[in-house]
Design an enzyme around this catalytic site. Structure first.
Site, PDB file in Angstrom:
ATOM      1  N   ARG A   1       0.807  -1.220   0.000  1.00 10.79           N
ATOM      2  CA  ARG A   1       0.000   0.000   0.000  1.00 10.79           C
ATOM      3  C   ARG A   1       0.840   1.270   0.000  1.00 10.79           C
ATOM      4  O   ARG A   1       0.292   2.369  -0.077  1.00 10.79           O
ATOM      5  CB  ARG A   1      -0.936   0.008   1.218  1.00 10.79           C
ATOM      6  CG  ARG A   1      -2.055  -1.021   1.171  1.00 10.79           C
ATOM      7  CD  ARG A   1      -3.036  -0.748   0.039  1.00 10.79           C
ATOM      8  NE  ARG A   1      -3.734   0.514   0.215  1.00 10.79           N
ATOM      9  CZ  ARG A   1      -4.893   0.638   0.855  1.00 10.79           C
ATOM     10  NH1 ARG A   1      -5.476  -0.426   1.400  1.00 10.79           N
ATOM     11  NH2 ARG A   1      -5.463   1.817   0.960  1.00 10.79           N
TER      12      ARG A   1
ATOM     13  N   HIS B   1      15.688  -9.751   5.348  1.00  6.90           N
ATOM     14  CA  HIS B   1      16.386  -9.878   4.063  1.00  6.90           C
ATOM     15  C   HIS B   1      16.299  -8.543   3.341  1.00  6.90           C
ATOM     16  O   HIS B   1      15.231  -8.145   2.879  1.00  6.90           O
ATOM     17  CB  HIS B   1      15.734 -10.979   3.226  1.00  6.90           C
ATOM     18  CG  HIS B   1      16.445 -11.261   1.933  1.00  6.90           C
ATOM     19  ND1 HIS B   1      16.093 -12.324   1.118  1.00  6.90           N
ATOM     20  CD2 HIS B   1      17.474 -10.637   1.299  1.00  6.90           C
ATOM     21  CE1 HIS B   1      16.875 -12.331   0.048  1.00  6.90           C
ATOM     22  NE2 HIS B   1      17.716 -11.309   0.134  1.00  6.90           N
TER      23      HIS B   1
ATOM     24  N   GLU C   1      19.960 -11.272   6.056  1.00  7.93           N
ATOM     25  CA  GLU C   1      20.094 -12.017   4.802  1.00  7.93           C
ATOM     26  C   GLU C   1      20.359 -11.026   3.685  1.00  7.93           C
ATOM     27  O   GLU C   1      19.721  -9.968   3.618  1.00  7.93           O
ATOM     28  CB  GLU C   1      18.822 -12.809   4.506  1.00  7.93           C
ATOM     29  CG  GLU C   1      18.533 -13.908   5.508  1.00  7.93           C
ATOM     30  CD  GLU C   1      17.276 -14.684   5.171  1.00  7.93           C
ATOM     31  OE1 GLU C   1      17.115 -15.789   5.714  1.00  7.93           O
ATOM     32  OE2 GLU C   1      16.451 -14.187   4.370  1.00  7.93           O
TER      33      GLU C   1
ATOM     34  N   HIS D   1      13.280 -22.149   5.140  1.00  5.75           N
ATOM     35  CA  HIS D   1      12.622 -21.928   3.855  1.00  5.75           C
ATOM     36  C   HIS D   1      11.459 -22.908   3.676  1.00  5.75           C
ATOM     37  O   HIS D   1      11.656 -24.103   3.490  1.00  5.75           O
ATOM     38  CB  HIS D   1      13.556 -22.043   2.649  1.00  5.75           C
ATOM     39  CG  HIS D   1      12.983 -21.387   1.419  1.00  5.75           C
ATOM     40  ND1 HIS D   1      13.036 -20.026   1.209  1.00  5.75           N
ATOM     41  CD2 HIS D   1      12.302 -21.894   0.374  1.00  5.75           C
ATOM     42  CE1 HIS D   1      12.437 -19.730   0.076  1.00  5.75           C
ATOM     43  NE2 HIS D   1      11.968 -20.849  -0.455  1.00  5.75           N
TER      44      HIS D   1
END
EC number: 2.6.99.2
Length: 239
Positions: A18, A43, A70, A191
């Site tokens: 948004r 990340h 990350e 993951h």
């Protein structure tokens, strides 16, 4: 008992959808810590699709546990890491068109570039982990170039279409964990892990830390961050 690192990237994803100031991943990180998270993972992608530079700086200033950043193995990102000084960096591959990280680093192929960045980060007092597939050659290559840790990509296990394939992928994870431990590497995993598939992986033993984001944030939307983190922490620690 394994540690739980909570990835708050997807809080930033909602915010960026948004173009507003909320929800704020900085606040989400604090709530995750209050619920018992052992660390926060973010990340910072090259395209800044979710986490922004200000998020990295503010989370570094406010985190009370430990911050795992990350990032791609690039000069820009290494420079940011050396400035911000996270507790740890996890080097990951990046593709501009991917929805999420699709696979592990080819450490054997990229060893010279990766070693250069690893050396710089370690000289700056930052622990370095490499995100790799559960492949024994990648584990060995990670050790050879001086990584402190590896994070094993659990995606193939999580995406397995049948029990037989899932069992095969779990065996690969087990072998990679054992190899990492034998070489003296800290072993992390992540993951695609969810509340429904985490326990067999947690039961392997020898995994120091799980980094989980999407599943926790998805549940937090429905039940709140506190409950979502506590439930996952129970699964990680009680397998």
């Amino acid at each position: 008992m394994a540690l739980l690192g909570v990835n708050v990237d997807h809080v930033a994803t909602i915010r960026q959808a948004r173009g507003t100031n909320e929800p704020d991943p900085v606040t989400a990180a604090a709530l995750a810590e209050l619920a018992g998270a052992d660390g926060i993972t973010i990340h910072l992608r090259e395209d800044r699709r979710h986490i922004q530079d200000r998020d990295v700086e503010l989370i570094r200033q406010t985190v009370k546990t430990r911050l795992n950043l990350e990032m791609a193995a690039t000069d820009e990102m290494v420079g940011i890491a050396l400035k911000v000084r996270p507790d740890a960096v996890t080097l990951v591959p990046e593709k501009r068109k991917e929805l999420t990280t699709e696979g592990g680093l080819n450490v054997a192929l990229l060893r010279q570039t990766l070693k250069k960045h690893i050396d710089l980060l370690k000289q700056g007092g930052i622990s370095v982990s490499l995100f790799i597939d559960p492949d024994l050659e990648q584990v060995k290559a990670s050790h050879r170039i001086g990584a402190d840790a590896i994070e094993i990509h659990t995606g193939a296990y999580c995406d397995a279409a049948c029990a037989a394939t899932r069992s095969k992928e779990l065996d690969k994870l087990t072998n990679a964990v054992k190899a990492g431990n034998k070489l003296g590497l800290l072993v992390h995993a992540g993951h695609g892990l969810t509340y429904f598939n985490i326990q067999p992986v947690a039961a392997i033993g020898g995994i120091r830390e799980f980094n989980i984001g999407h599943s926790i944030i998805s549940r937090a939307v429905l039940v709140g961050m506190d409950r979502a983190v506590r439930e996952m922490k129970d699964l990680v620690g009680g397998a």
